[in-house]
Enzyme design. Structure first.
Site, PDB file in Angstrom:
ATOM      1  N   SER A 115      31.533  52.065  33.045  1.00 30.59           N
ATOM      2  CA  SER A 115      32.178  53.122  33.826  1.00 30.59           C
ATOM      3  C   SER A 115      33.531  53.562  33.279  1.00 30.59           C
ATOM      4  CB  SER A 115      32.355  52.650  35.270  1.00 30.59           C
ATOM      5  OG  SER A 115      31.090  52.328  35.822  1.00 30.59           O
ATOM      6  N   THR A 116      34.102  52.787  32.379  1.00 38.24           N
ATOM      7  CA  THR A 116      35.391  53.204  31.828  1.00 38.24           C
ATOM      8  C   THR A 116      35.238  54.472  31.007  1.00 38.24           C
ATOM      9  OG1 THR A 116      35.105  51.796  29.884  1.00 38.24           O
ATOM     10  CG2 THR A 116      36.325  50.868  31.745  1.00 38.24           C
TER      11      THR A 116
END
Lengths: 363, 628
Positions: B333-334
């Protein structure tokens, strides 16, 4: 009071020109030794003491009449020969030693023979008609040949050479006929291959190295090369006393004994070398002069032979240091560090001076 | 021919004294003449050597006497951002042997072994070194002797011809493993090294940078070697220096690394393996770069023993791997802020546009579900909400609308899939997948499903922690991408004022509309500060505003239809926890990326580590009133 002092102390019968030349050489020798030893005053002092002993022996012998010396001769020769033979028979194991180590352990009787052989030859010829007849020559050849062979077997080629040569000179001065000399010379050259066969391996190596030092510049050739560099780099005027880099940085091998002339050449240059050679030549000439005015055959022959032998020392040593002759363990007379050789030499000069003291005054 | 002489008593011939003397004198004259002639010959020999050939021999005597020796320069020191020494030179002693002078080398080595410690390694290394040197060279046998060994040798020196104890400067790293993966280390110069440097300059040098800053800045740190003309005796011992050209010491380096921040990150990682990289977005300087576990670089300086090296090699968590530069992680998700920005800037999604999340996303005509992390989904979310709650569906849709190639091209501008250009050797490129890449790599077509998961940073994506921190710095910089720098300034030996090394600007991501960027950053702010943020705990009582994004990197492909309780999984199967953050929100001075190997969820494990690091930096910054 004067009666309590032996007469000769008041007026010692010494040849002053000869003494002066010897003192000059010895003085120069101590100076060079100081430099060659790395300014080791202890070494210089030890050598000075030995020279002092030698001078005392010289003065003592110079006051001994020739006939007494002549009477001692057979005994000295016999004892010396016995000792040389003993070293051969009992074999102190020198044959296995390298020449460097030989310096330290060199056995002394052979040094005595340097004096005893010419004295014995002269003593043999003394009562006989000169020029010597064939039988006398053969006897003399035996007198000089036997010890020379023993010494060569030790092995000490340098001393053997000097012993043999001194005996030959005696014969030569006694008037050995030229035909015999020519014959011996021919035989000698013919015997060279035989000599090669007899030589120890290390001796052969030395000859090989001498013939081509650059073949092994880090091994056996090193000594010759470094010595030549020392001599050559000294130039005409030298690098100056205590300034010889080849010697102070220890590139010269055996620099206080057999190769001390390299140090002298480096620091005092060609001029120093020529002065030294002139001094030696003067000593030889003066010795021959003394001999020629000696009173009896024995004195004449011994004094003459010892003078000429001195030259052989200088020639062999000087030739070795400059790479003109192979490496043979012959010291530079009165300069190389070492006691026995100096004492023997000075004793020889004592005998010469004895001859001088008893010279004939009327021609 | 003999004349008949008179006969005396005993029937012996009577000698004619006069005749004999004349005979002698004639012989003596001949003898003297021969001798004088030979003396002349001998003198000529000396004349030849000392006059004609003197020049030649003088030269040879001079080259005998004088040797030219190289003098090693002192290696430059390394300081951290605040002037603390992190690599220094410690006086030490090494033992050297000249094989030629020992007489019997094997015997000498055996006897040396009785007074100093000589390991098999030492002997082996010595043997190998002998192959490179000649026998009259001085070859190092043992480095870094201890006091006892030095004094024992001093007492026994006379027994060891050709052996010497030589002083030198040994490299020392006071922070040991804390900075290993930044500094690297120096090691003994070997043949491979020699091929890469100016051999003349390294003739006296024993050590060379093998890794990290030590390697990257070798040229500056090494300096220039000097030359000494020394008078040397026949045994090769130098007696005095005749002339000397001093070496130029290597330059000192000032790292941008702040040891305090580095230590805070290291400690915060605790027993986890992982990486923390912090970059100052204002100038691209690296504030902290931790990779854990590490190893003690001091072991390598004077030759590591086999046992030590094997222990490091065999360690299960692989301390030799520099996770910051070479750790390949799925960004998870980064990556969402970058995908979201791509959607806005490339006009695929409108700033206010809301996308409906019901917990499961389907591609048309496929029945495979792509899940949200929350059952039932997040409802209608715009970009900021999507980031705050990490709504997968929003980014699935964005990715599908962008298509893999446009997404690839946009993200590449942030440096993904390529080395960052940091001033350290051996950096990995990571992987940013595209249709072309997949065809080239696997000779397979791109499947639509792969685009979907690429939108949330899964699938083929691989990033390094350094890439993440660097890309986030570009995000807060409105598109300005630095090549990060760990060396901040160089202090030359002749120029005592530190010369600042500016980080080179790699590129500028084109800005279509600054508001798009503001929205993404606002979304990241809400991750920490929003009511539904996934990392709300991190910002508590910080005293400054943090923005960030959590992430999880899958360790193995999980069945999308099953839920796993990460806490129950075996550690080696647990996901990697990621967290990227920057602060303070209004004027960021730090961009940080935290990856915790097998840490589970980013918010729980990685975010607190980031917080501790941020505190160390920002607390200190306020204290020092630091400005670049």
């Amino acid at each position: 009071m004067r009666r309590l002092v032996p007469g000769w102390l008041g007026a010692p019968r010494l040849d002053l020109p000869l003494l002066a030349a010897l003192l000059l050489i010895m003085g120069a020798g101590l100076m060079v030794l100081y430099s060659a030893s790395g300014e080791d005053m202890g070494m210089v002092t030890r050598q000075a003491v030995r020279l002092g002993i030698g001078l005392a022996v010289m003065v003592g012998l110079s006051q001994t009449p020739p006939h007494i010396l002549r009477n001692w001769t057979p005994w000295i020769y016999a004892v010396g020969l016995a000792m040389v033979a003993a070293t051969w028979v009992f074999g102190v194991g020198q044959g296995a030693d390298r020449w460097l180590d030989l310096k330290v352990v060199r056995f002394q009787p052979s040094e005595i023979m340097k004096l005893a052989v010419p004295m014995m030859v002269a003593a043999w010829l003394h009562p006989r008609l000169l020029p010597p007849n064939f039988r006398d020559v053969l006897v003399c050849a035996g007198i000089l040949g036997v010890p020379a062979l023993f010494i060569a077997r030790q092995p000490d080629l340098g001393t053997a050479l000097l012993v043999g040569v001194s005996g030959c000179f005696t014969l030569f001065l006694a008037g050995l006929s030229w035909r015999v000399i020519a014959g011996l010379a021919t035989a000698g050259i013919a015997a060279l291959p035989a000599l090669w066969m007899v030589m120890k391996e290390y001796q052969r190596d030395r000859v090989r190295t001498f013939l081509n030092p650059e073949s092994d510049p880090l091994g056996d050739g090193w000594n010759i090369i470094q010595s030549k560099i020392a001599v050559g780099s000294g130039g005409v005027t030298g690098k100056g006393w205590l300034e010889g880099t080849q010697s102070r940085l220890e590139f010269i091998p055996e620099r206080h004994t057999d190769f001390i002339l390299a140090v002298l050449s480096e620091e005092f240059g060609l001029l120093g070398v020529l002065v030294l050679f002139a001094a030696y030549l003067f000593v030889v000439g003066r010795g021959l002069y003394i001999a020629s005015v000696a009173r009896d055959t024995f004195s004449r022959l011994v004094a003459g032979s010892l003078s000429m032998t001195l030259f052989v020392y200088v020639l062999v040593n000087g030739g070795m240091v400059s790479g003109a002759l192979p490496v043979v363990g012959v010291p530079l007379p009165l300069i190389s560090y070492g006691g026995t050789s100096a004492v023997t030499l000075l004793a020889g000069f004592g005998i010469m001076m004895s001859a001088w003291g008893n010279r004939r005054f009327v021609r | 021919m003999r004349r008949p002489g008179k006969r005396g008593p005993l029937n012996r011939p009577l000698k004619d004294e006069r005749e004999e003397q004349l005979l002698f004198q004639s012989r003596a004259r001949i003898g003297f003449a021969i001798i004088a002639g030979l003396f002349l010959l001998l003198a000529t020999r000396y004349l030849w050597l000392q006059f004609w050939q003197a020049e030649d021999f003088r030269t040879r005597s001079e080259s005998n006497r004088v040797q030219v020796r190289p003098v090693a320069p002192n290696r430059g020191m390394i300081y951290d951002r605040r002037g603390r020494i992190v690599a220094s030179n410690r006086p030490a002693f090494r033992m050297e042997v000249v094989p030629e002078q020992t007489g019997d080398l094997a015997d000498t080595l055996a006897r040396l072994g009785e007074i100093i410690t000589l390991s098999e390694d030492d002997l082996e290394r010595f043997e190998r070194a002998r192959g490179r040197y000649l026998d009259f060279h001085s070859i190092p046998l043992r480095l870094d002797l201890d006091e006892g060994e030095v004094s024992r040798f001093a007492v026994n020196r006379h027994r060891f011809e050709g052996v010497a104890v030589v002083p030198y400067l040994s490299r020392e790293y006071p922070y040991a493993e804390l900075l290993t993966h930044v500094l690297g280390y120096v090691g003994r110069l070997d043949e491979r090294d020699l091929r890469e440097v100016d051999q003349d300059d390294y003739r006296a040098t024993t050590h060379i940078g093998k890794l990290g800053v030590e390697r990257a800045y070798e040229e500056l740190l090494h300096g220039t070697s000097g030359v000494e003309r020394v008078e040397t005796n026949a045994r090769g011992r130098a007696l005095r220096v005749l002339e000397r050209t001093d070496p130029v010491a290597g330059s000192d380096l000032v790292l941008s690394i702040d040891v305090d921040v580095q230590r805070a990150a290291w400690d915060a990682l605790g027993d986890f393996a992982g990486s923390v990289v912090a970059i100052d977005p204002r100038d691209g300087s690296v504030i902290a770069m931790v990779s854990k576990p590490a190893y003690d670089p001091n072991l390598f300086v004077n030759g590591i023993s086999k046992a030590d090296y094997e222990a490091i090699l065999a360690a299960p968590r692989r301390p030799l791997v520099n996770r910051s530069l070479n750790g390949g992680y799925e960004p998870g998700s980064t990556l969402k802020p970058f995908v979201g920005l791509a959607g806005l800037e490339l006009d695929v999604v409108q700033p206010g546009q809301r996308i409906f999340s019901n917990g499961r996303f389907f591609l048309p005509n496929y029945d495979r579900p792509y899940r949200d992390w929350r059952d039932g989904g997040h409802g209608h979310v715009d970009i900021t909400r999507a980031l705050e709650e990490s709504v997968n569906t929003y980014f699935y849709q964005t990715a599908v609308d962008l298509g893999i190639d446009r997404m690839h091209d946009y993200l590449a501008q942030f440096g993904f899939g390529a080395p960052t250009g940091v001033d350290l050797p051996g950096e990995s490129a990571g992987l940013l997948p595209s249709r072309d890449w997949k065809r080239g790599r696997f000779n397979q077509p791109w499947y639509p499903g792969e685009t979907v998961i690429a939108g949330i940073g899964q699938g083929f994506n691989v990033v390094t922690p350094l890439q993440l921190a660097s890309a986030q710095a570009a995000l807060v910089n409105r598109g300005r991408l630095w090549a990060p720098r760990v060396v901040y300034a160089v202090k030359g030996a002749e120029d005592p004022t530190a010369r600042r090394e500016d980080a080179p600007e790699r590129q500028q991501v084109p800005v279509v509309n600054p508001e798009h960027w503001d929205l993404v950053l606002e979304g990241m702010r809400r991750v920490v500060n929003g009511p539904r943020g996934t990392a709300r705990d991190v910002g508590l009582e910080a005293g400054y505003v943090i923005a960030g994004k959590t992430g999880t990197a899958q360790v193995f492909t999980q069945d999308q239809r099953r839920r796993y309780n990460q806490d129950e999984l075996e550690e080696s199967l647990r996901n990697h926890a990621l967290f990227i953050a920057f602060a303070p929100f209004d004027a960021p001075t730090i961009s940080i990326a935290v990856v915790v190997d097998h840490g589970g969820a980013g918010s729980k494990v990685a975010a607190p580590i980031a917080r501790a690091t941020l505190d160390a930096w920002l607390g200190q910054e306020r204290l020092m009133g630091y400005r670049p």
